[in-house]
Every structure is written in C-alpha cells, then in structure tokens.
Design a protein around this motif. Structure first.
Motif, mmCIF file in Angstrom:
data_model
loop_
_atom_site.group_PDB
_atom_site.id
_atom_site.type_symbol
_atom_site.label_atom_id
_atom_site.label_comp_id
_atom_site.label_asym_id
_atom_site.label_seq_id
_atom_site.Cartn_x
_atom_site.Cartn_y
_atom_site.Cartn_z
ATOM 1 N N GLY A 1 0.809 -1.212 0.000
ATOM 2 C CA GLY A 1 0.000 0.000 0.000
ATOM 3 C C GLY A 1 0.842 1.260 0.000
ATOM 4 O O GLY A 1 0.528 2.235 -0.691
ATOM 5 N N GLY A 2 1.936 1.237 0.750
ATOM 6 C CA GLY A 2 2.818 2.394 0.792
ATOM 7 C C GLY A 2 3.481 2.675 -0.538
ATOM 8 O O GLY A 2 3.639 3.835 -0.943
ATOM 9 N N SER A 3 3.858 1.618 -1.237
ATOM 10 C CA SER A 3 4.503 1.802 -2.541
ATOM 11 C C SER A 3 3.509 2.306 -3.582
ATOM 12 O O SER A 3 3.845 3.153 -4.413
ATOM 13 N N ARG A 4 2.289 1.790 -3.554
ATOM 14 C CA ARG A 4 1.281 2.309 -4.491
ATOM 15 C C ARG A 4 1.054 3.807 -4.241
ATOM 16 O O ARG A 4 0.953 4.591 -5.192
ATOM 17 N N ALA A 5 0.962 4.197 -2.977
ATOM 18 C CA ALA A 5 0.735 5.603 -2.648
ATOM 19 C C ALA A 5 1.917 6.469 -3.093
ATOM 20 O O ALA A 5 1.732 7.565 -3.633
ATOM 21 N N ALA A 6 3.128 5.976 -2.884
ATOM 22 C CA ALA A 6 4.313 6.744 -3.250
ATOM 23 C C ALA A 6 4.402 6.947 -4.758
ATOM 24 O O ALA A 6 4.645 8.066 -5.241
ATOM 25 N N LEU A 7 4.202 5.879 -5.518
ATOM 26 C CA LEU A 7 4.307 5.997 -6.970
ATOM 27 C C LEU A 7 3.148 6.801 -7.546
ATOM 28 O O LEU A 7 3.307 7.488 -8.556
ATOM 29 N N ALA A 8 1.994 6.756 -6.891
ATOM 30 C CA ALA A 8 0.894 7.617 -7.308
ATOM 31 C C ALA A 8 1.260 9.080 -7.105
ATOM 32 O O ALA A 8 0.960 9.941 -7.952
ATOM 33 N N ASP A 9 1.926 9.397 -6.009
ATOM 34 C CA ASP A 9 2.391 10.763 -5.784
ATOM 35 C C ASP A 9 3.414 11.177 -6.843
ATOM 36 O O ASP A 9 3.421 12.316 -7.312
ATOM 37 N N LEU A 10 4.274 10.255 -7.216
ATOM 38 C CA LEU A 10 5.292 10.572 -8.220
ATOM 39 C C LEU A 10 4.672 10.886 -9.570
ATOM 40 O O LEU A 10 5.129 11.791 -10.284
#
Length: 399
Positions: free
Chosen positions: A64-73
């Motif tokens: 979940g954290g990685s999906r959120a981070a890459l969505a921010d990117l």
C-alpha cells in the motif's frame, strides 16, 4: 530554488569509485537510502499479504505504501498502480488483454520514435487480432515528433495509440497533452512509455490525459521492476489472463504471483528521496516532488548546454538530438571513427557513456544509424567536473 549537487552526490555510494556516469538512461546509480530500505525489508518479518500476523501486515503495508508513493510521483490514483517484472512485461500483458477486443479493420498506431518495448508488443498482438498497424513518423532532421505526425495516422477505426513520453535514444519529448486530445477525439486509448521521461520531469498523468503510463524505477534511482499507472475505472473494464484463485480486484488482477516486497519498499524510499532533491521544501510529498523535479530539470539543462557548447567546437562530432523540447540525452556519431571506439576510449578514462541503439530499433533506423551512436545521458548526480571529464575525453578521442 537551490539544488545542492554535492549533497546529492554524497548519497550515492557508487560514485566513490570515481567514474563519471553518463549512462543513466540505461539505469541510474542507487542512493544508500534505497539500498537500506531493501535490506531492512529482507531481514524483517515478512510473509504473504494479510492482516493476522505481524509479517502479513508488514507486507500489506509495504504494498500500500509503494502504491501511494508511486501515485504521488506520477499524479495518479494509488488504486490504479500496477506492479510487474518490467515495463516490457507490463506492456505485453496490456497489449494481450486489449487485443481481445480488436478485430479486422481496427487500427493500432505505434511510433518510429519509440523504444521497441512500446512498439513490438502492439505490433505482435495487433497482427494476432487481425488489426492494422499504422506508423507515426518523426522528422529525422529536427528529430521532432509533432501532434500533426500523430493526427496523420488517426481514423475512426483507431483503437490504441502508443507513443513515448521521451525518446531514450535522442531525448525528444512529444507534446503528450496535445496528442492525448487528438487520440481521445477518435475514441481511442493512449499508452505512453514514460520510462525515460519519468527520470527527468515531474509527471501528472491526469493533466496530460494519458490512459496508461508505464515506467521503471531503476531509471530514477530505484530497484528493477515495472510500474503501470492507469485509472482504476479503466482497469475495471479489462479482464487479463490470471490464475483462477487469484483475486479479481483492481489493481491486483493484473499482478501475477507474489510481489517483490523488498523492491516495493525500495521504490517508496526512492520517491521520498526524489521529494527531497530540492532541499528543505514546504508542502506534501506530491508538491515537493514537483518542486524537486523542477530543480533537477534546471540543473540538468545547464549541464546539457555546457556539453553542447563543447561539442560545437569538435568538428568531427555530429549531435543527433535536436528537438526543441527534450531530455538531457545526447546521441553522438563521429566522422571517421565508430561510436563503439569512443565508448571504449572514454571507459579507459573512467567516463561511462555507452554506444548502441539501446533497443530504440525504429528511431535508429529512421536516422540512418544502424549501429546507433554514443549516448550521453545526464542525471541529477552529474556535476561540472563530470562534464569537464567528458569533454576533455571526447576532445582527446577526436583530436
């Protein structure tokens, strides 16, 4: 806005070996914070995702954290972030899935500017479906791919257009927003290879109007895997091949097998690292990413102009990267010696600038460069001393 290149360089242990790295377009160097995140994940309790044990919850949080981070990117919805082995694999998977709805008379449009990973999957699956493949050209003199080049190949039978966000060979950046408007005017979908672009620009796929945006974190300091961003609503309309007991939820229905949790943790770390490249900035992570990438762009563009000014003094060198809007990626050839010779000569000086076509098969052919050229690619950790070493090495090589 400040960009402290010395502070940035200090975060990359590989630079201590002494090479000047102009090989970033093939894969960047890695900051220690990313390596630490990968290490810490591998040695911590981890298991298949779930909510019962600590190990299961850890895996769930990492994904979940990685999906959120890459969505921010990327300016995307976390629910539309799909992970895969590579951008190439993800593109083949989406091409195969979309081809289920194609038939004779449908048209799939690809570009002669693109890396083959955004060409061959579409060509292969269009042919399997009986659809027609149409080709977007670019101007080999200016190295521009314009919206008009795209419009020339569109029709009411167009189902999908695949185009690069930036050429990995010569850096050309097509106007994605204008292209998206044209493509959507025909009712078609737009698939963008953002592998090279994401390393050099702030991305907002919603503002661009892109339907699919694929990239690879190892091009922007991260681990080796692929990322696809799309709207969850669009992904809900697609039914990929998958195992019977695997979930049908989006985005998981597109992910085959257990995810590489350690690599996803590394990707989160690299997004946070990118958000700090501009120094101490205000705002949320998304705002800091965009500000940092603007600082990166300014830094890289200054170094690019220095390199081009130095190349202009070398009469036997031809620069093939000429588009007005492009990444700091330069393709060079030499009047009386091969690019491969230049690659090996520079390597002896600890200046890393590789030669070849780099899977950009179509643009290399269009430029009449069957063997490609010497590719000089800048990254945020490059500095003026790197540029001095490159120009000095090239002067010795041609002199």
């Amino acid at each position: 806005m400040s960009f402290d290149v010395a502070a940035v360089r200090a975060e990359f242990p590989a630079l201590a070996a002494g090479a000047a790295h102009f090989d970033g377009p093939g894969g960047s160097q890695t900051p220690r914070v990313v390596a630490r995140a990968i290490h810490d994940t591998l040695v911590s309790p981890i298991a298949n995702r779930g909510t019962v044990t600590r190990a299961e919850r850890s895996a769930e949080a990492i994904v979940g954290g990685s999906r959120a981070a890459l969505a921010d990117l990327l300016g995307a919805d976390p629910g539309g972030i799909v992970f895969g082995r590579s951008m190439t694999q993800l593109t083949f998977d989406i091409a195969r899935t979309l081809a289920d709805s194609w038939s004779a008379g449908d048209e799939v449009v690809v570009s002669r500017l693109d890396h083959d990973a955004n060409v061959r999957p579409w060509v292969i699956w269009a042919e399997k479906a009986g659809a027609t493949v149409r080709w977007i050209d670019f101007d080999p003199e200016s190295t521009e791919l314009t919206p008009q080049h795209v419009a020339d190949q569109l029709s009411d039978r167009t189902r999908l257009v695949a185009v690069t966000g930036a050429s990995n060979l010569i850096g050309t950046r097509p106007d994605l927003a204008a292209i998206a408007e044209q493509v959507h005017g025909t009712g078609a979908l737009l698939y963008v290879d953002g592998v090279h672009l994401a390393a050099h620009a702030g991305i907002d796929i919603a503002a661009l109007g892109v339907d699919f945006f694929a990239c690879s974190p190892y091009k922007f300091f991260g681990p080796h895997f692929g990322v696809l961003a799309a709207s969850p609503a669009l992904l809900e309309t697609l039914q990929p091949d998958k195992l019977l007991p695997s979930t049908d939820a989006v985005p998981e229905r597109f992910e085959l097998g257990t995810l590489p949790y350690e690599l996803l943790a590394g990707a989160t770390a690299v997004v946070d690292f990118i958000a700090g490249l501009g120094g101490e900035l205000a705002g949320d992570r998304r705002e800091r990413i965009l500000a940092s990438m603007a600082a990166v762009d300014e830094h890289e563009d200054r170094l690019r102009q220095r390199i081009e000014a130095g190349l202009a003094e070398l009469e036997s060198v031809t620069l093939h990267s000429r588009a007005r809007h492009r990444t700091p990626t330069l393709l060079l050839t030499f009047a009386d010696r091969s690019a491969g010779d230049a690659y090996r000569f520079l390597a002896e000086l600890d200046v890393n600038a590789p030669a070849g076509t780099f899977y950009a098969y179509e643009p290399a052919r269009r430029l009449g460069l069957a063997d490609g050229g010497l590719r000089v690619g800048l990254a945020p950790y490059n500095d003026d001393s790197d540029v001095d070493r490159l120009l000095d090495g090239l002067a010795k090589f041609v002199g």
